[in-house]
Design an enzyme around this catalytic site. Structure first.
Site, short mmCIF file in Angstrom:
data_model
loop_
_atom_site.label_atom_id
_atom_site.label_comp_id
_atom_site.label_asym_id
_atom_site.label_seq_id
_atom_site.Cartn_x
_atom_site.Cartn_y
_atom_site.Cartn_z
CE1 TYR A 56 -3.06 -3.04 0.39
CE2 TYR A 56 -3.12 -2.69 2.76
CZ TYR A 56 -3.49 -3.41 1.64
OH TYR A 56 -4.32 -4.50 1.79
CG HIS A 139 -0.89 -8.75 0.33
ND1 HIS A 139 -0.44 -7.45 0.23
CD2 HIS A 139 -2.23 -8.70 0.11
CE1 HIS A 139 -1.46 -6.66 -0.02
NE2 HIS A 139 -2.57 -7.40 -0.12
#
Length: 328
Positions: A56, A139
């Site tokens: 992110y 992830h």
């Protein structure tokens, strides 16, 4: 704010968790003060679970999350981050990162090896400025699943056995691959993005039954499907799963809005409440980028949903019939 325990661990999360994607400048740039204001509003509203990732904003979300949480008692919150992408410095040269509006000072390298996992955790802790995280996820491993399962997951299990983290699992979009992870490992939790929402019930096929059978908790992320379910009535330019929403999806969402309005609730209120009806779902993770947005989501979460909404949505063909025994 209600709390739930993850699997058989001692790790607890609030039913509403703060999703750190927007803190990384997802879709639009975000300044430090606005990011800090969003985190503070969440804390003031009772949120004590915070999720972030190196992905992110190529580290920006972790840095901002850590800067806020360092001022809190460490036992007062639950923090999760993710592994699978290493951040390698590069010359930005005026370029902006893809999807996240930040200078492209780093590039991402996929790495689910044991060494890659350990390095990722070490790098994340340095960005966070904290000595530990509570939950670690593999992830976005859809295209690297065999490596993630073969080497990434055992590395997480090793860290859990050492007491470095309290709970482990994976965060992905693919409910089938997450179901396989649940069946083949002793994961504690999975974070499912966008596949158990008012618009997508595909997690009912394999994942949710597998999690219920094995005592694995589910955190439902992207419950607004990137924006389509985030407003009372979607506009024509609304996003669905990071792309433009189709005409069919827009029409379906308007039909959902009609049924919600008949019960005196809004689409976002129903979208936050729906996943929590399933006993395997421990909470929802919502990305929030400003204090006002946080307060709106907190108010939506706190809204009592009339029990008659769900059967009416099913009668209209808008909810899977397999949800009929939930929430009763």
């Amino acid at each position: 704010m209600r709390t739930r325990r993850l699997g058989r661990t001692e790790v607890e999360v609030t039913e509403l968790s703060f999703g750190g994607g927007p803190l990384g400048g997802l879709f639009a740039a975000l300044d430090d003060d606005t990011a800090a204001g969003a985190l503070a509003a969440a804390w003031d509203g009772g949120v004590r679970s915070f999720d972030t990732s190196p992905h992110y904003g190529i580290g920006q979300s972790e840095r901002r999350t850590g800067a806020f949480l360092r001022g809190k008692e460490r036992t007062a919150f639950t923090l999760s981050t993710k592994v699978g992408r290493l951040l390698v410095p590069q010359e930005a040269g005026g370029r902006t990162d893809e999807r996240f509006v930040v200078p492209a000072t780093h590039r991402r390298i996929w790495d689910f090896s044991r060494d890659g996992v350990l390095r990722s955790v070490e790098d994340s802790l340095a960005r966070l400025g904290l000595d530990r995280v509570d939950v670690l996820y593999l992830h976005d491993a859809e295209e690297h699943f065999e490596e993630a399962l073969r080497t990434g997951y055992p590395a997480l299990a090793e860290l859990r056995a050492q007491g470095v983290v309290g709970a482990i699992g994976a965060g992905m979009y693919d409910p089938g691959k997450l179901a396989r992870l649940v069946r083949e490992t002793d994961a504690d939790v999975v974070m499912l993005s966008g596949r158990y929402t008012l618009l997508d019930h595909s997690a009912l096929d394999e994942l949710l039954p597998a999690c219920a059978a094995r005592g694995v908790s589910v955190l439902a992320a992207s419950v607004f499907n990137s924006g389509l379910l985030a407003t009372d009535r979607p506009t024509k330019d609304a996003r669905y799963d990071y792309g433009p929403a189709t005409t069919d999806l827009l029409a379906r969402t308007h039909r959902i809005a009609d049924v919600c309005a008949a019960h005196g609730v809004t689409v976002p209120q129903a979208a936050l409440a729906f996943p929590l009806l399933h006993p395997a779902v421990a909470g929802v993770v919502v990305g929030m980028r400003s204090a006002d947005e946080v307060r709106r989501d907190l108010a939506a979460y706190a809204t009592e949903i009339p029990a008659g909404l769900w059967p009416d949505l099913r009668s209209a063909g808008l909810l899977d019939e397999r949800t009929a025994d939930l929430g009763s």
